[in-house]
Design an enzyme around this catalytic site. Structure first.
Site, short mmCIF file in Angstrom:
data_model
loop_
_atom_site.label_atom_id
_atom_site.label_comp_id
_atom_site.label_asym_id
_atom_site.label_seq_id
_atom_site.Cartn_x
_atom_site.Cartn_y
_atom_site.Cartn_z
N SER A 14 36.93 21.21 -17.77
CA SER A 14 37.32 20.04 -17.31
C SER A 14 38.79 19.87 -17.30
CB SER A 14 36.86 19.07 -18.21
OG SER A 14 37.26 17.67 -17.88
N LYS A 63 25.41 12.28 -18.38
CA LYS A 63 25.60 11.20 -17.67
C LYS A 63 24.46 9.94 -17.78
CE LYS A 63 28.83 12.89 -14.70
NZ LYS A 63 29.48 12.98 -13.37
N ASP A 99 32.37 7.93 -10.21
CA ASP A 99 32.01 8.92 -9.28
C ASP A 99 31.84 8.78 -7.68
OD1 ASP A 99 32.46 11.24 -11.28
OD2 ASP A 99 30.18 10.82 -11.93
N GLY A 122 20.50 15.16 -9.89
CA GLY A 122 20.99 14.83 -11.04
C GLY A 122 21.77 13.53 -11.28
N GLY A 228 35.52 19.80 -4.93
CA GLY A 228 35.54 18.79 -5.75
C GLY A 228 36.77 18.00 -6.23
P1 NDP Z 1 22.94 16.91 -13.72
O1 NDP Z 1 22.60 18.07 -15.08
O2 NDP Z 1 22.55 15.60 -13.95
O3 NDP Z 1 22.17 17.55 -12.49
C1 NDP Z 1 22.19 18.84 -12.30
C2 NDP Z 1 21.25 19.25 -10.81
O4 NDP Z 1 21.50 20.50 -10.69
C3 NDP Z 1 19.88 19.16 -11.06
O5 NDP Z 1 19.23 18.52 -9.91
C4 NDP Z 1 19.40 20.58 -11.42
O6 NDP Z 1 18.17 20.79 -10.84
C5 NDP Z 1 20.38 21.44 -10.56
N1 NDP Z 1 20.40 22.54 -10.84
C6 NDP Z 1 21.14 23.01 -12.03
N2 NDP Z 1 21.11 24.30 -11.91
C7 NDP Z 1 20.68 24.76 -10.89
C8 NDP Z 1 20.51 26.11 -10.08
N3 NDP Z 1 20.83 27.40 -10.74
N4 NDP Z 1 20.01 26.03 -8.98
C9 NDP Z 1 19.65 25.03 -8.26
N5 NDP Z 1 19.77 23.89 -8.85
C10 NDP Z 1 20.32 23.57 -10.10
O7 NDP Z 1 24.42 17.32 -13.27
P2 NDP Z 1 25.40 16.17 -12.77
O8 NDP Z 1 25.04 15.65 -11.61
O9 NDP Z 1 26.31 15.39 -13.93
O10 NDP Z 1 26.83 17.23 -12.25
C11 NDP Z 1 26.43 18.07 -11.15
C12 NDP Z 1 27.54 18.74 -10.87
O11 NDP Z 1 28.73 18.01 -10.27
C13 NDP Z 1 28.43 19.61 -11.93
O12 NDP Z 1 28.81 20.96 -11.44
C14 NDP Z 1 29.61 18.91 -12.37
O13 NDP Z 1 30.55 19.51 -12.88
C15 NDP Z 1 29.79 18.36 -10.84
N6 NDP Z 1 30.52 16.93 -10.91
C16 NDP Z 1 32.00 16.75 -10.37
C17 NDP Z 1 32.56 15.86 -10.08
C18 NDP Z 1 34.10 15.54 -9.82
O14 NDP Z 1 34.74 14.88 -9.93
N7 NDP Z 1 34.29 16.64 -8.92
C19 NDP Z 1 32.19 14.62 -10.70
C20 NDP Z 1 30.64 14.63 -11.13
C21 NDP Z 1 30.25 15.89 -11.19
P3 NDP Z 1 16.78 20.71 -11.76
O15 NDP Z 1 16.41 19.10 -11.68
O16 NDP Z 1 15.57 21.11 -10.95
O17 NDP Z 1 17.03 20.90 -13.26
#
Ligand code: NDP
Length: 263
Positions: A14, A63, A99, A122, A228
Site C-alpha cells: 500500500s 471493506k 473509492d 467484491g 489504479g
Molecule cells: P474483494 O476481496 O472485495 O474482491 C475481490 C474480487 O476479486 C472478488 O470478486 C473475487 O472473486 C475476485 N478474485 C480474486 N482473486 C481472483 C482471481 N485469481 N481470479 C479471478 N477473480 C479473482 O477486493 P476489493 O474489491 O476490496 O479490491 C479489489 C482490488 O482492487 C484489489 O487489488 C485492491 O488492491 C484494488 N483497489 C484499488 C484501489 C485504488 O485506489 N487504486 C481502491 C480499491 C481497491 P470471488 O467472488 O469469486 O472470490
C-alpha cells in the site's frame, strides 16, 4: 499527534502511508499514518481502538467487514455496504466510501462512457457499479463465482459468471479483482478476455504500481489503458479531507499527495 492507519491483507504494497504522511508533513498537520496487517476482519474495531487511531483506510479484503464494524455510515457507503475510510468521532466509528468518486475522477480523461464491464464482484466492484448506475451508465459484471452476483442483479446490472458470458460492445472494461495484485494471474480465462478486449475502447485496472497481466494484454492490443494510480489519488484526497476534518484545503492536499507519487 493523531495516528491513522491502513488495514489490509496483504497491506505491505500500500502506498497510502507515503501519500498521507506527505500531506501531514508538508502541510504541518500533527499526524502520522502507518499500516496494519490484519488477517481477521472481525478484529477490525478492537484493533482500531487498541491502537488509539483517529481514523483509517481499509483495503482488500476487509471493506465489507469495515462496514459491519461501523456505528454509523455516511454518504455513498450506505448505498453500497462497503467502507474504505473510517473516522473516530468521539469514540464512535463513522464509515465512508471514497473509492467510487476517486475512480470517476480517474476516468474523466476517457470522455463519455456509456457502457462498462466490471471484472470481479467484491467491495470495489460494488462501489463502482453503484456509482456508474447513478450516472446512468449501463453496467455488466462478470465474476468467477456466482455467490456475490446477487447484489449486482438487484441494483440493475447484467451479471455473468465465466460459464455463461457473452461479450458485447463496451466503452470501458475495469478489472476490480485482486488477480495480478500479488501474482501473475489474469482476472478471467484468456479466451473471455480476448473477446472482451476486441470490443472495448478503454481499459482500467484498480491495481496500481505495476502492469498487471490484464493491462499487459490490453497494451499488447494497443488499447488505451490506465492503472489504479489516479483512483488511488482521488480516493486518498477525499479520505484525507475527512481525516483533517476540513482543517486543510482540498487543493493543497491534492498537490502534496500528487507529489508523493514521485517518491
Ligand atoms: P474483494 O476481496 O472485495 O474482491 C475481490 C474480487 O476479486 C472478488 O470478486 C473475487 O472473486 C475476485 N478474485 C480474486 N482473486 C481472483 C482471481 N485469481 N481470479 C479471478 N477473480 C479473482 O477486493 P476489493 O474489491 O476490496 O479490491 C479489489 C482490488 O482492487 C484489489 O487489488 C485492491 O488492491 C484494488 N483497489 C484499488 C484501489 C485504488 O485506489 N487504486 C481502491 C480499491 C481497491 P470471488 O467472488 O469469486 O472470490
Amino acid at each position: 499527534m493523531k495516528l491513522f492507519a491502513i488495514f489490509g491483507d496483504p497491506v505491505s504494497h500500500s502506498r497510502s502511508p507515503i501519500m498521507h504522511n506527505s500531506v501531514f508533513k508538508n502541510l504541518n498537520y500533527k499526524a502520522c499514518y502507518t499500516r496494519v496487517h490484519l488477517k481477521d476482519g472481525s478484529k477490525l474495531k478492537e484493533t482500531f481502538f487498541n491502537l488509539g487511531l483517529s481514523g483509517a483506510n481499509i483495503t482488500v479484503p476487509h471493506k465489507e467487514a469495515a462496514y459491519e464494524a461501523c456505528d454509523e455510515i455516511r454518504g455513498f457507503a450506505s448505498k453500497v455496504g462497503v467502507v474504505n475510510t473510517i473516522i473516530n468521532e468521539n469514540g464512535k466509528l463513522i464509515g465512508y466510501n471514497t473509492d467510487a468518486d476517486g475512480f470517476m475522477f480517474a476516468i474523466e480523461e476517457f470522455g463519455h462512457v456509456g457502457k462498462v464491464l466490471i471484472l470481479g464482484a467484491g467491495g470495489t466492484a460494488k462501489a463502482l457499479a453503484s456509482r456508474f448506475l447513478q450516472d446512468d451508465i449501463k453496467v455488466d459484471v462478470i465474476n468467477r463465482s456466482e455467490g456475490r452476483l446477487s447484489y449486482f442483479k438487484d441494483i440493475g446490472c447484467t451479471c455473468h459468471t465465466w460459464e455463461n458470458f457473452e461479450s458485447k460492445k463496451y466503452d470501458l472494461v475495469v478489472n476490480t479483482t485482486s488477480a495480478g495484485l500479488k501474482d501473475e494471474e489474469l482476472p478471467a480465462p484468456l479466451e473471455i478476455l480476448e473477446s472482451v478486449l476486441a470490443n472495448t475502447n478503454f481499459v482500467a485496472d484498480a491495481i496500481y504500481g505495476k502492469l498487471t497481466p490484464f493491462l499487459k494484454l490490453a497494451k499488447k492490443k494497443n488499447i488505451t489503458f490506465k492503472d489504479g494510480a489516479d483512483m488511488l489519488l482521488g480516493q486518498g484526497v477525499l479520505a484525507n479531507e475527512l481525516f483533517v476534518n476540513k482543517e486543510l484545503k482540498k487543493e493543497n492536499i491534492k498537490i502534496q499527495m500528487q507529489k508523493s507519487f514521485e517518491l
